[in-house]
Design an enzyme around this catalytic site. Sequence first.
Site, PDB file in Angstrom:
ATOM      1  N   GLY A   1       3.522   6.488   8.049  1.00  0.00           N
ATOM      2  CA  GLY A   1       4.886   6.662   7.570  1.00  0.00           C
ATOM      3  C   GLY A   1       5.792   5.526   7.993  1.00  0.00           C
TER       4      GLY A   1
ATOM      5  N   HIS B   1       0.816  -1.218   0.000  1.00  0.00           N
ATOM      6  CA  HIS B   1       0.000   0.000   0.000  1.00  0.00           C
ATOM      7  C   HIS B   1       0.850   1.269   0.000  1.00  0.00           C
ATOM      8  CE1 HIS B   1       0.458  -0.068   4.520  1.00  0.00           C
ATOM      9  NE2 HIS B   1       0.472   1.244   4.333  1.00  0.00           N
TER      10      HIS B   1
ATOM     11  N   SER C   1       4.779   2.489   7.851  1.00  0.00           N
ATOM     12  CA  SER C   1       4.366   1.348   7.030  1.00  0.00           C
ATOM     13  C   SER C   1       5.503   0.882   6.132  1.00  0.00           C
ATOM     14  CB  SER C   1       3.153   1.720   6.176  1.00  0.00           C
ATOM     15  OG  SER C   1       2.017   1.905   6.969  1.00  0.00           O
TER      16      SER C   1
ATOM     17  N   ASP D   1       0.199  -7.663   1.674  1.00  0.00           N
ATOM     18  CA  ASP D   1       0.594  -6.247   1.647  1.00  0.00           C
ATOM     19  C   ASP D   1       2.109  -6.096   1.607  1.00  0.00           C
ATOM     20  OD1 ASP D   1       0.208  -3.561   1.480  1.00  0.00           O
ATOM     21  OD2 ASP D   1      -0.305  -3.245   3.587  1.00  0.00           O
TER      22      ASP D   1
ATOM     23  N   GLY E   1      -8.658 -26.108  -3.885  1.00  0.00           N
ATOM     24  CA  GLY E   1      -9.918 -26.055  -4.626  1.00  0.00           C
ATOM     25  C   GLY E   1     -11.116 -26.570  -3.862  1.00  0.00           C
ATOM     26  N   VAL E   2     -11.258 -26.154  -2.588  1.00  0.00           N
ATOM     27  CA  VAL E   2     -12.437 -26.532  -1.801  1.00  0.00           C
ATOM     28  C   VAL E   2     -12.948 -25.305  -1.054  1.00  0.00           C
ATOM     29  CG1 VAL E   2     -11.797 -28.948  -1.482  1.00  0.00           C
ATOM     30  CG2 VAL E   2     -10.980 -27.234   0.157  1.00  0.00           C
TER      31      VAL E   2
END
Length: 503
Positions: free
Chosen positions: A236, A135, A238, A165, A294-295
Amino acid sequence: MQTGANLRRRRDVQVKVQAKPVSEGFTFKAMMLTALAFVLVLVQALAAFAKPESLAPLAEKISPSVVNITTSTVVEGRTGPRGIVPEGSPFEDFFREFQDRNNGGDGEGPRPRRSSALGSGFVISEDGYVVTNNHVIEGADEITIEFFSGSELKAEVIGTDPNTDIALLKVEATEPLPFVSFGDSDAARVGDWVIAMGNPLGQGFSVSAGIVSARNRALSGTYDDYIQTDAAINRGNSGGPLFNMDGGVIGVNTAILSPNGGSIGIGFSMASNVVTRVVDQLKEFGETRRGWLGVRIQDVTDDVADAMGLAKATGALITDVPDGPAKEAGLMTGDVIMSFDGVEVADTRALVRQVGNSPVGAAVRVTVMREGKSQTIKVVLGRREDANGTSAETGDPEVEAEPEAKDLLGLTLTPLNDAIRKELGIAGDMTGLAVTGIDETSEAFEKGLRTGDVITEAGQQKVANIADLEKRVAAAKEAGRKSLLLLVRRAGDPRFVALSLGR
C-alpha cells in the site's frame, strides 16, 4: 639622602602610572573575548532550541500533497468451490445450489467480478499531475485519487515506464492542488533522516521515519538506482514519496526485501534523479525515449584486463555489435568502451544508465581501447524502445514444449497463460511463473510464499518459463552462490525473496 629617596619614590610612581594602562587594556581585551565567546555559545544554544522537537511541522506541510490510490479492474468470475464434496454426497445438491446462486443462477456460468487494489502517490504540480508506481495502476480500468482532505477525483494515465516502475497520472481539479517538488537524490547521504508517506495496508495516510541505509542499489532492472531505507514501507506504500528533511521528494517507494511480506527495515525507493527524467518524458511524449547505443557488453574482469594489456579493470567490453547505431559508427566486437560522452565508464551498469539517460539522436563521442590503442568514435544514438520492440517480435519456439508444471525450490510452478492470468486477476501482458502449489515444510513456505504468487524474475533476470528458472538456478550454482534471489508479485506488489539452493 632624602633627595635620592624622593627620586626613587617618583620613579616607582611613574612605573606604576605607566603600567596601569597596560593592565587595563589587557583586561578589556579579555573581557571582550569572554563576551564574544558567551555570545557564540548563546547563539548555538538558541539554534539548537530552534530545531523542531518532532517531525510534525514537516509532516503537516507535506501531507496535503500525498494521495491514496484505489484501482478497479474487471476480471473473470471464479467458478466457485470445486471438489468440496464427493459425487453422490447428500450435500452435493446444497453446494450446487450455492454455486448457482453465486454465479447468478442464469445458466451462463460465472459472472465477471471487480477487483480492487490500493497504493500511494504524490502530486507534483498544482494542475494535477500525480506520480506513482506502474505496478499500482497496471491493468486498471478505473483509478481513483483520494486526497488528504478526503475529496476524490478520477485519474487518467498519461504514461508509464515499466523499466523504472513509474507511472504519471493526471486529475482535473477546480482549484490549484497542493504539491511537492523533487529533491536531489544524489545529495542524500547514508545516515540522513528521511520520511516515507503513504497508505500502508489500506490504513489511510501514514508517516514513518528512518534513515538512508544505502544508495545506488541495483535490484532487477537495467536502470535501477534505488535508495535503501529502514523507514517502514508495507503493501500500500508503493508509489508513495520518500522525503528528505527539506520536504523534497528524493525517492518513490517501490519494493521491500522481506521473508514474510511485512516490513523488516529493508525498503527501496527509486531515486528522484531517475524519476524526474522519466516523468519529464512521460509528460512531454506520453512514453519514455531513452538513448540506444546498440552493443552487447560485459564487465572487464582482472583477467580480461591483464590479457588485453589494460592498466585497470574498468570499462565495458563489447561482446557483440548487432545492426544499430554502434555498428553504423564503426564500433567492433572486442572494443573496450572507456568513456562515453566525456564521462569515464566504470562498468557495464554505469554505461547502460548513461546511454539510457542520453537524448535520442544525440551525437556523442565514445572512446574505446582497440588492440592496445585509444580511439574516439562519434556515434548518433538511436531509441532504446524501438530496439526493444524489434527484438520482442522474435518468437521462442521452445515455449510450446514447456511442461505444464514442475516442482522446483519447494514450489509447484506453472507458466502463466490466459486462464491463470484471469484467475489471479493480473495483467494480460505479464510473464512469469505462477505458484500453483507449495510444500509447507519448505523454506519457500517459511519465507511467506503462497499459492497464487507470481515469480517474474530470478537472479535479476526475467523468467517466462520453467526453463528460464532452471537456467538461473544452474548459473547461480556455477557462480558459487548459496541462494537465488526471486522477484515475487502478489496482487501486483513486488518483493524480493532469497531461497537457498540445494547442492
